[in-house]
Design a protein around this motif. Structure first.
Motif, short mmCIF file in Angstrom:
data_model
loop_
_atom_site.label_atom_id
_atom_site.label_comp_id
_atom_site.label_asym_id
_atom_site.label_seq_id
_atom_site.Cartn_x
_atom_site.Cartn_y
_atom_site.Cartn_z
N GLY A 1 70.59 12.25 60.67
CA GLY A 1 71.07 12.28 62.04
C GLY A 1 72.44 11.69 62.28
N VAL A 2 73.08 11.18 61.22
CA VAL A 2 74.31 10.41 61.41
C VAL A 2 75.57 11.26 61.35
CG1 VAL A 2 75.71 8.53 60.46
CG2 VAL A 2 73.22 8.29 60.57
N CYS A 3 75.64 12.26 60.46
CA CYS A 3 76.94 12.88 60.15
C CYS A 3 77.29 14.07 61.03
CB CYS A 3 76.98 13.30 58.68
SG CYS A 3 76.02 14.79 58.30
N GLY A 4 76.31 14.74 61.60
CA GLY A 4 76.58 15.85 62.52
C GLY A 4 76.83 17.20 61.88
N CYS B 1 74.90 19.23 60.56
CA CYS B 1 73.80 20.18 60.79
C CYS B 1 73.61 20.52 62.26
CB CYS B 1 72.50 19.56 60.27
SG CYS B 1 71.99 18.16 61.29
N CYS C 1 68.58 18.57 61.11
CA CYS C 1 67.98 17.87 59.96
C CYS C 1 66.84 16.95 60.38
CB CYS C 1 69.03 17.06 59.21
SG CYS C 1 69.67 15.63 60.13
N GLY D 1 74.44 17.16 55.48
CA GLY D 1 75.15 16.04 54.86
C GLY D 1 74.20 14.91 54.57
N CYS D 2 73.80 14.21 55.63
CA CYS D 2 73.06 12.96 55.45
C CYS D 2 71.55 13.12 55.55
CB CYS D 2 73.52 11.97 56.52
SG CYS D 2 73.11 12.49 58.20
N GLU D 3 71.11 14.12 56.28
CA GLU D 3 69.68 14.33 56.60
C GLU D 3 69.05 13.14 57.29
OE1 GLU D 3 68.43 16.48 52.69
OE2 GLU D 3 67.16 17.27 54.29
S1 FES Z 1 72.69 16.36 58.05
FE1 FES Z 1 73.79 14.65 58.82
S2 FES Z 1 73.21 14.70 60.91
FE2 FES Z 1 71.95 16.22 60.07
#
Ligand code: FES
Ligand SMILES: Cc1cc2nc3c(=O)[nH]c(=O)nc-3n(C[C@H](O)[C@H](O)[C@H](O)COP(=O)(O)OP(=O)(O)OC[C@H]3O[C@@H](n4cnc5c(N)ncnc54)[C@H](O)[C@@H]3O)c2cc1C
Ligand code: FES
Lengths: 271, 161
Positions: free
Chosen positions: B46-49, B51, B63, B42-44
């Protein structure tokens, strides 16, 4: 976005890591949990030539109690500090603070050393170690030196770490039996970085009475005025004075938020 | 010119040896080299979870973990949890409780939820929410997800009595 290309080494001895970081033909950078550096690499805010992974150096992963001091290796993770599988000289402070950092998936890899080296003003360990009166031990080509965490953090993402140096460990003084601790973060969502942090340690047996205003867009502000901690001094006018000179010193909303955070931390101590 | 590294790790129980560029993060390695596309990005940062996977059995963000840093370690993705009894209970509960709609967040949700079930067996609903706060969902509004985890925790408590 994706990170730029870089080389990677994973030494198992501290001396080897220091040799790699001393190279002046490339821009070399330490990496621990990559929980702050990883996003910076992906956003290309960091573009190193060489990353030196220090997490496989055994001595950096140790936690030991030595008489009145808890020695915490730089590469100890937040999750391990949360789980408390060590002789906790802080009587529960470290596990409680650790549990409030980010999310478990981040805590499993993020380290206490990386957090202080990164020096985000909102970082929990910066506020906590400052309030606990801890020292940071830095290892470099010229040997080791110990610095109080309160002097080590110089500003936003800025520390006293010199080129080629790494954080080796923290030395946290043991709390006495009657010590009281208060900690409050203003967050709109569980696990996000703090907007205002108040931390207070009152340990009469050791003559310590210290409050810290953190997440204030600069280095943490240490307050030892008994009027603020034990009296009636935790008011916006006084907090504005203490924050004068920081980027938020003249911002009434920020000053109020910090006043509330510190007041709530103090309430935990005096309750 | 940077140098690729040969790494050996376990992916879903299978030994894998591969040459990787150090800049490759674990999620790209899993998705593009191992073709394990259950791990979502999602975010790459660390925020969205989305991955979230397991490294040596512990949840981690793939990520912001370098694939080279996993040399010598064991990685488990949502595909590797097919035969895991807790994950099986969670999949069923997510379906029953409408814990997903588009499914984008679900692989990361299952990995984090499994950790909550194992590490916080007595969690109340509020604790479930705090523990799951590192996994974002744009569809469900979270109620179904919390109820699914609640259902699995309750069933395990009953089974243990
Ligand atoms: S892609 Fe969002 S936390 Fe890793
Ligand atoms: C989604 C998310 C939410 C977060 N929320 C919070 C939060 O609420 N509170 C909080 O405090 N933190 C939070 N963090 C940050 C987290 O705590 C990181 O673990 C921490 O800031 C960095 O530790 P690390 O080991 O991952 O360091 P890395 O990312 O590996 O390194 C960070 C920096 O420190 C340097 N470095 C690392 N170790 C050393 C060392 N021993 N000596 C010298 N330099 C070193 C690196 O070169 C780099 O510049 C969050 C992170 C994420 C991704
Ligand atoms: S089900 Fe769509 S993001 Fe969660």
């Amino acid at each position: 976005m994706k990170a730029v290309g870089f080389d990677y080494e994973r030494p198992t001895a501290l001396d080897h890591a220091l040799e790699l970081l001393a190279r002046d033909d490339v821009s070399a950078r330490a990496v621990a949990g990559a929980q702050s550096l990883g996003p910076m690499l992906n956003l290309r805010l960091a573009q190193p030539d060489l990353l030196v992974d220090i997490t496989h150096i055994a001595e950096l992963r140790q936690i030991r109690r030595e008489d009145g001091t808890l020695r915490i290796g730089a590469c100890v993770t937040h999750a391990r500090l949360e789980d408390g599988d060590y002789d906790d000289a802080t009587r529960g402070v470290l596990p409680a603070v650790a549990a409030g950092i980010a999310y478990r998936a981040v805590r499993n890899r993020g380290t206490i050393g990386g957090s202080v080296a990164h020096a985000d003003p909102a970082a929990d360990w910066i506020a906590t170690l400052t309030a606990l009166g801890a020292d940071v031990v830095v290892a470099g080509p010229a040997g080791r030196r110990a610095v109080p965490v309160s002097d080590f953090v110089l500003g936003v993402f800025e520390t006293d770490l010199q080129p080629g140096e790494i954080i080796a460990e923290f030395r946290v003084p043991a709390l006495s039996e009657r010590a009281r601790w208060g900690y409050y973060k203003v967050c709109r969502k569980a696990g996000e970085f703090s907007h205002a942090t108040g931390a207070v340690l009152v340990d009469p047996a050791r003559g310590v009475s210290r409050a810290v205003i953190a997440a204030a867009s600069g280095r943490p502000v240490v307050v030892d005025d008994p009027e603020v901690i034990h009296g009636n001094g935790c008011r916006p006018e006084r907090i504005a004075d203490l924050l004068a000179g920081t980027p938020i010193g003249g911002d009434a909303f920020e000053v109020n938020t910090h006043t509330v955070a510190l007041k709530r931390a103090i309430a935990q101590v005096t309750a | 010119m940077t140098h690729s590294k040969t790494i050996t790790l376990t992916v879903n129980g299978k030994a894998v040896t591969a040459a990787v560029e150090p800049r490759t993060h674990l999620a790209d390695f899993l998705r593009e080299r191992q073709l394990l596309t259950g791990t979502h990005l999602g975010c790459e940062h660390g925020v969205c979870g989305a991955c979230t996977i397991l490294i040596d059995g512990e949840p981690a963000r793939s990520c912001i973990t370098l694939a080279v840093a996993c040399d010598g370690h064991a990685v488990t993705t949502v595909e590797g949890l097919d035969g895991d009894p807790v994950a099986a209970d969670l999949r069923e509960a997510f379906s029953t409780e409408h814990g997903l709609q588009c499914g984008f967040c679900t692989p990361g949700m299952l990995v984090s939820a499994r950790d909550v079930v194992l590490r916080r067996p007595t969690a109340d609903d509020n604790q479930i929410r705090v523990e799951m706060s590192g996994n974002l969902c744009r569809c469900t509004g979270y109620v179904g997800i919390v109820n699914a985890i609640r259902r699995v925790l309750d069933a395990r408590k009953t089974a243990a009595e």
